[in-house]
Motif scaffolding. Structure first.
Motif, PDB file in Angstrom:
ATOM      1  N   SER A   1       5.992  11.553   5.164  1.00 57.39           N
ATOM      2  CA  SER A   1       5.575  11.140   3.825  1.00 57.39           C
ATOM      3  C   SER A   1       4.062  11.039   3.756  1.00 57.39           C
ATOM      4  N   GLN A   2       3.465  11.625   2.742  1.00 55.36           N
ATOM      5  CA  GLN A   2       2.006  11.551   2.615  1.00 55.36           C
ATOM      6  C   GLN A   2       1.551  10.417   1.701  1.00 55.36           C
ATOM      7  N   HIS A   3       2.160  10.343   0.514  1.00 51.66           N
ATOM      8  CA  HIS A   3       1.738   9.330  -0.472  1.00 51.66           C
ATOM      9  C   HIS A   3       2.973   8.813  -1.196  1.00 51.66           C
ATOM     10  N   THR A   4       3.446   7.653  -0.794  1.00 50.13           N
ATOM     11  CA  THR A   4       4.665   7.151  -1.423  1.00 50.13           C
ATOM     12  C   THR A   4       4.482   5.732  -1.947  1.00 50.13           C
TER      13      THR A   4
ATOM     14  N   PRO B   1       0.805  -1.224   0.000  1.00 49.14           N
ATOM     15  CA  PRO B   1       0.000   0.000   0.000  1.00 49.14           C
ATOM     16  C   PRO B   1       0.837   1.272   0.000  1.00 49.14           C
ATOM     17  N   CYS B   2       0.225   2.340  -0.463  1.00 47.48           N
ATOM     18  CA  CYS B   2       0.789   3.679  -0.315  1.00 47.48           C
ATOM     19  C   CYS B   2       0.910   3.944   1.188  1.00 47.48           C
ATOM     20  N   ILE B   3       1.768   4.872   1.566  1.00 50.63           N
ATOM     21  CA  ILE B   3       1.945   5.161   2.990  1.00 50.63           C
ATOM     22  C   ILE B   3       0.643   5.657   3.635  1.00 50.63           C
ATOM     23  N   CYS B   4      -0.290   6.159   2.833  1.00 52.75           N
ATOM     24  CA  CYS B   4      -1.572   6.622   3.382  1.00 52.75           C
ATOM     25  C   CYS B   4      -2.438   5.429   3.812  1.00 52.75           C
ATOM     26  N   GLY B   5      -2.031   4.206   3.442  1.00 51.85           N
ATOM     27  CA  GLY B   5      -2.769   3.015   3.846  1.00 51.85           C
ATOM     28  C   GLY B   5      -3.597   2.406   2.724  1.00 51.85           C
TER      29      GLY B   5
ATOM     30  N   GLU C   1      -6.179   2.635  -5.259  1.00 52.16           N
ATOM     31  CA  GLU C   1      -7.274   3.343  -4.583  1.00 52.16           C
ATOM     32  C   GLU C   1      -6.847   4.700  -4.025  1.00 52.16           C
ATOM     33  N   CYS C   2      -5.571   4.859  -3.738  1.00 53.11           N
ATOM     34  CA  CYS C   2      -5.087   6.109  -3.136  1.00 53.11           C
ATOM     35  C   CYS C   2      -5.482   7.297  -4.011  1.00 53.11           C
ATOM     36  N   PRO C   3      -6.034   8.362  -3.403  1.00 52.27           N
ATOM     37  CA  PRO C   3      -6.489   9.486  -4.222  1.00 52.27           C
ATOM     38  C   PRO C   3      -5.373  10.150  -5.033  1.00 52.27           C
ATOM     39  N   VAL C   4      -4.179  10.219  -4.444  1.00 53.68           N
ATOM     40  CA  VAL C   4      -3.078  10.881  -5.171  1.00 53.68           C
ATOM     41  C   VAL C   4      -2.592  10.025  -6.340  1.00 53.68           C
ATOM     42  N   TRP C   5      -2.396   8.718  -6.088  1.00 49.22           N
ATOM     43  CA  TRP C   5      -1.876   7.876  -7.182  1.00 49.22           C
ATOM     44  C   TRP C   5      -2.944   7.597  -8.232  1.00 49.22           C
ATOM     45  N   SER C   6      -4.222   7.655  -7.851  1.00 44.25           N
ATOM     46  CA  SER C   6      -5.272   7.535  -8.874  1.00 44.25           C
ATOM     47  C   SER C   6      -5.269   8.782  -9.757  1.00 44.25           C
TER      48      SER C   6
END
Ligand SMILES: [Zn+2]
Length: 315
Positions: free
Chosen positions: A268-271, A53-57, A62-67
């Motif tokens: 880190s927010q989204h990694t 998962p992204c660091i956001c969980g 599904e992560c809003p940033v990577w989507s």
């Protein structure tokens, strides 16, 4: 080539398991920086439907940033060579690529390779540009540096040669027996107590230590200004995080922020390939368990097999 402004890129060069995650976390906690994580794994994450998962969980899908990233730049629709060129599998890339070693020299590349480097640079430029845009919109318009924690030397070389980025390299190294201990203790349980497996793993990782660090140093010597490179010893970072981070900020050319060190777990927010430190509670401590736990035959093996260049890094 059209004149796009260069992106300020901080590249963490390292064999890994050497304190690079700790450093990435501190950088990510700086108010002017944002980290992508191991961005060269992103195409594999998409291909495999979200592994880590992204660091956001959230899953990368599904992560809003990577989507949103994928809506703006799909790394799998970019022209070849795509950004995972030097990451053959999700969890592995080669240490020695014989056909690519001459790229590390100062000399010009052949026309074919130069063209590939240019496309690779442009592909990565689009990805980093989109990430900076999204993170500025979502978090802070002040973000000025983007961090790539991919660590791979071949990737670093091609990014540097592409001339699309103002690159600062932070080269993170750990004392060879300490690194060997980090790797041996990761052996699967069924091998962990077999002498020949421990010896083989120590030997393999120690040679890798010498080769990868050599290639990062070569890239810096031949393709970067000396002011854009900083050697970061894990032992200094862990025993004096404030003092070491102050020097790192001076190399980058940003203001020193003590909060980045004290709040490193919030960095880190989204990694990509999210950073597990976020979920631990410990402060920063120098880990020297290898001194008592690494058997002397493994210590000697690691010292012998890194003897060709470990003095370059102060070991
Ligand atoms: Zn996320």
């Amino acid at each position: 080539m059209e004149q796009q402004p260069k992106i300020n890129l901080i590249y963490i060069g390292s064999i890994g398991h050497s304190g690079s995650t700790l450093l990435e976390s501190m950088l990510g906690a700086h108010s002017k920086m944002t980290t992508t994580g191991e961005i060269h794994m992103w195409p594999h994450e998409i291909l495999q439907g979200g592994v880590k998962p992204c660091i956001c969980g959230e899953s990368i899908l599904e992560c809003p940033v990577w989507s949103e990233m994928r809506r703006r730049v799909d790394p799998l629709s970019q022209p070849e060579p795509q950004m995972h060129l030097f990451r053959e599998q999700w969890d592995a890339g080669h240490t020695v690529r014989l056909d690519r070693l001459s790229d590390f020299s100062k000399g010009a590349l052949s026309a074919d390779i130069a063209e590939e480097v240019e496309v690779y640079g442009q592909n990565n430029y689009e990805v980093f540009g989109a990430f900076l845009d999204i993170m500025r919109e979502k978090y802070s318009p002040e973000l000025n540096w983007v961090i790539d924690a991919s660590k791979d030397p071949y990737r670093l070389l091609w990014l540097a040669r592409s001339q699309r980025f103002n690159i600062t390299v932070l080269h993170v190294v750990k004392k060879p027996p300490s690194f060997a201990y980090s790797m041996v203790k990761r052996l699967p349980k069924e091998y962990a107590n077999l002498v020949h497996r421990r010896l083989y793993e120590t030997a393999r990782q120690s040679l890798k230590w010498s080769i990868e660090n050599y290639l990062i140093t070569k890239t810096a010597q031949n393709h970067l200004d000396s002011g854009d490179y900083k050697l970061v010893n894990y032992e200094d970072l862990a025993s004096d995080p404030m003092g070491t981070f102050k020097k790192i900020c001076a190399t980058i050319g940003c203001e020193f922020e003590a909060e980045a060190v004290t709040n490193f777990r919030q960095g880190s927010q989204h990694t990509i390939a999210g950073n597990p430190m976020r979920y631990e509670g410990k402060g920063i401590v120098l880990d020297e368990k290898w001194k008592t736990k690494l058997p002397s035959y493994l210590r000697v093996t690691s010292e012998v097999l890194t003897a060709m260049n470990r003095s370059v890094y102060g070991y």
